[in-house]
Design a protein around this motif. Structure first.
Motif, PDB file in Angstrom:
ATOM      1  N   LEU A  73      54.979  39.771  45.338  1.00 60.71           N
ATOM      2  CA  LEU A  73      54.511  39.030  44.128  1.00 60.71           C
ATOM      3  C   LEU A  73      53.419  39.710  43.373  1.00 60.71           C
ATOM      4  CD1 LEU A  73      54.940  36.565  42.012  1.00 60.71           C
ATOM      5  CD2 LEU A  73      53.248  35.425  43.496  1.00 60.71           C
ATOM      6  N   ALA A  74      52.504  40.198  44.197  1.00 60.34           N
ATOM      7  CA  ALA A  74      51.444  40.899  43.260  1.00 60.34           C
ATOM      8  C   ALA A  74      51.833  42.174  42.750  1.00 60.34           C
ATOM      9  CB  ALA A  74      50.339  41.140  44.782  1.00 60.34           C
ATOM     10  N   LYS A  75      52.949  42.923  43.399  1.00 58.86           N
ATOM     11  CA  LYS A  75      53.209  44.003  42.702  1.00 58.86           C
ATOM     12  C   LYS A  75      53.960  43.638  41.519  1.00 58.86           C
ATOM     13  CE  LYS A  75      53.658  47.085  46.724  1.00 58.86           C
ATOM     14  NZ  LYS A  75      54.443  48.080  47.356  1.00 58.86           N
ATOM     15  N   LYS A  76      54.715  42.699  41.622  1.00 57.08           N
ATOM     16  CA  LYS A  76      55.444  41.963  40.435  1.00 57.08           C
ATOM     17  C   LYS A  76      54.574  41.839  39.323  1.00 57.08           C
ATOM     18  CE  LYS A  76      59.215  39.045  39.125  1.00 57.08           C
ATOM     19  NZ  LYS A  76      59.885  37.794  39.619  1.00 57.08           N
ATOM     20  N   GLN A  77      53.388  41.310  39.579  1.00 58.50           N
ATOM     21  CA  GLN A  77      52.647  40.743  38.480  1.00 58.50           C
ATOM     22  C   GLN A  77      51.524  41.720  38.148  1.00 58.50           C
ATOM     23  OE1 GLN A  77      50.765  37.074  39.621  1.00 58.50           O
ATOM     24  NE2 GLN A  77      52.780  35.970  39.547  1.00 58.50           N
ATOM     25  N   ARG A  78      51.703  42.958  38.873  1.00 62.59           N
ATOM     26  CA  ARG A  78      50.587  43.921  38.742  1.00 62.59           C
ATOM     27  C   ARG A  78      49.095  43.839  38.783  1.00 62.59           C
ATOM     28  NH1 ARG A  78      53.491  47.687  33.831  1.00 62.59           N
ATOM     29  NH2 ARG A  78      55.239  48.061  34.894  1.00 62.59           N
ATOM     30  N   VAL A  79      48.759  42.947  40.041  1.00 61.89           N
ATOM     31  CA  VAL A  79      47.663  42.479  40.233  1.00 61.89           C
ATOM     32  C   VAL A  79      47.471  42.918  41.731  1.00 61.89           C
ATOM     33  CG1 VAL A  79      47.540  40.537  38.658  1.00 61.89           C
ATOM     34  CG2 VAL A  79      48.285  40.083  41.049  1.00 61.89           C
ATOM     35  N   SER A  80      46.125  42.938  42.135  1.00 65.94           N
ATOM     36  CA  SER A  80      45.966  43.364  43.750  1.00 65.94           C
ATOM     37  C   SER A  80      46.396  42.069  44.548  1.00 65.94           C
ATOM     38  CB  SER A  80      44.386  43.903  43.996  1.00 65.94           C
ATOM     39  OG  SER A  80      43.646  42.588  43.688  1.00 65.94           O
ATOM     40  N   ARG A  81      46.362  42.362  45.806  1.00 70.37           N
ATOM     41  CA  ARG A  81      46.590  41.062  46.605  1.00 70.37           C
ATOM     42  C   ARG A  81      45.331  40.185  46.655  1.00 70.37           C
ATOM     43  NH1 ARG A  81      49.291  43.494  51.964  1.00 70.37           N
ATOM     44  NH2 ARG A  81      47.120  43.864  52.435  1.00 70.37           N
ATOM     45  N   SER A  82      44.210  40.825  46.754  1.00 71.35           N
ATOM     46  CA  SER A  82      43.123  40.135  46.604  1.00 71.35           C
ATOM     47  C   SER A  82      43.008  39.116  45.339  1.00 71.35           C
ATOM     48  CB  SER A  82      41.700  40.950  46.727  1.00 71.35           C
ATOM     49  OG  SER A  82      41.921  41.777  47.744  1.00 71.35           O
ATOM     50  N   LYS A  83      43.449  39.802  44.205  1.00 74.73           N
ATOM     51  CA  LYS A  83      43.408  39.143  43.125  1.00 74.73           C
ATOM     52  C   LYS A  83      44.330  37.904  43.097  1.00 74.73           C
ATOM     53  CE  LYS A  83      42.255  38.206  38.601  1.00 74.73           C
ATOM     54  NZ  LYS A  83      41.298  37.695  38.316  1.00 74.73           N
ATOM     55  N   LEU A  84      45.538  38.097  43.623  1.00 73.08           N
ATOM     56  CA  LEU A  84      46.777  37.010  43.892  1.00 73.08           C
ATOM     57  C   LEU A  84      45.943  36.094  44.538  1.00 73.08           C
ATOM     58  CD1 LEU A  84      49.554  36.320  43.315  1.00 73.08           C
ATOM     59  CD2 LEU A  84      50.173  37.354  45.525  1.00 73.08           C
ATOM     60  N   VAL A  85      45.434  36.150  45.712  1.00 79.72           N
ATOM     61  CA  VAL A  85      44.896  35.323  46.709  1.00 79.72           C
ATOM     62  C   VAL A  85      43.658  34.421  45.958  1.00 79.72           C
ATOM     63  CG1 VAL A  85      43.352  34.857  48.664  1.00 79.72           C
ATOM     64  CG2 VAL A  85      45.458  36.395  48.733  1.00 79.72           C
ATOM     65  N   ALA A  86      42.801  35.190  45.059  1.00 80.40           N
ATOM     66  CA  ALA A  86      41.915  34.609  44.502  1.00 80.40           C
ATOM     67  C   ALA A  86      42.375  33.530  43.567  1.00 80.40           C
ATOM     68  CB  ALA A  86      40.811  35.670  43.462  1.00 80.40           C
ATOM     69  N   ILE A  87      43.396  33.914  42.663  1.00 80.99           N
ATOM     70  CA  ILE A  87      44.129  33.028  41.511  1.00 80.99           C
ATOM     71  C   ILE A  87      44.627  31.753  42.567  1.00 80.99           C
ATOM     72  CG2 ILE A  87      46.409  32.776  40.381  1.00 80.99           C
ATOM     73  CD1 ILE A  87      45.782  35.713  39.736  1.00 80.99           C
ATOM     74  N   ALA A  88      45.349  32.026  43.547  1.00 82.17           N
ATOM     75  CA  ALA A  88      45.984  30.836  44.285  1.00 82.17           C
ATOM     76  C   ALA A  88      44.797  29.855  44.747  1.00 82.17           C
ATOM     77  CB  ALA A  88      46.609  31.322  45.633  1.00 82.17           C
ATOM     78  N   LEU A  89      43.850  30.454  45.173  1.00 79.23           N
ATOM     79  CA  LEU A  89      42.520  29.530  45.659  1.00 79.23           C
ATOM     80  C   LEU A  89      42.052  28.709  44.483  1.00 79.23           C
ATOM     81  CD1 LEU A  89      40.675  31.800  48.045  1.00 79.23           C
ATOM     82  CD2 LEU A  89      41.701  29.486  48.839  1.00 79.23           C
ATOM     83  N   GLU A  90      41.864  29.553  43.277  1.00 79.08           N
ATOM     84  CA  GLU A  90      41.328  28.570  42.185  1.00 79.08           C
ATOM     85  C   GLU A  90      42.206  27.605  41.912  1.00 79.08           C
ATOM     86  OE1 GLU A  90      38.692  28.972  40.548  1.00 79.08           O
ATOM     87  OE2 GLU A  90      37.454  30.675  41.055  1.00 79.08           O
TER      88      GLU A  90
END
Length: 97
Positions: A73-90
């Motif tokens: 999903l992170a690759k598909k959205q062109r974000v880092s895995r860290s950013k994806l986790v941060a978005i999910a936590l937010e």
């Protein structure tokens, strides 16, 4: 196909590793000039810009299948895995007031 180093004769090994006998780039370096030193001091402190209160590296255990899906999903959205986790936590924290 190239031979493995341990399968080569002495002359083949010398030919294959000849590039390592050449001078290293570091051997051709010189001291910085005053203007280069000033420029280096100005730029060397740059790094990742501070966002919010900065960042903290943590270690988290995640089930392998979930991690694989998150990576995809992170690759598909062109974000880092860290950013994806941060978005999910937010999003999770926003849902709990």
């Amino acid at each position: 196909m190239k031979k493995k180093y341990w399968e080569m004769t002495t002359s083949e090994l010398q030919a294959a590793t000849k590039q390592f006998d050449e001078q290293m780039v570091v051997d051709q370096s010189r001291s910085l000039t005053a203007s280069e030193r000033k420029h280096w001091k100005r730029i060397k402190g740059r790094g990742r810009p501070k966002v919010g209160q900065g960042h903290q590296r943590i270690s988290v255990s995640i089930e392998k299948g979930l991690l694989k899906r998150a990576t995809a999903l992170a690759k598909k959205q062109r974000v880092s895995r860290s950013k994806l986790v941060a978005i999910a936590l937010e999003q999770a924290l926003a849902g709990h007031g």
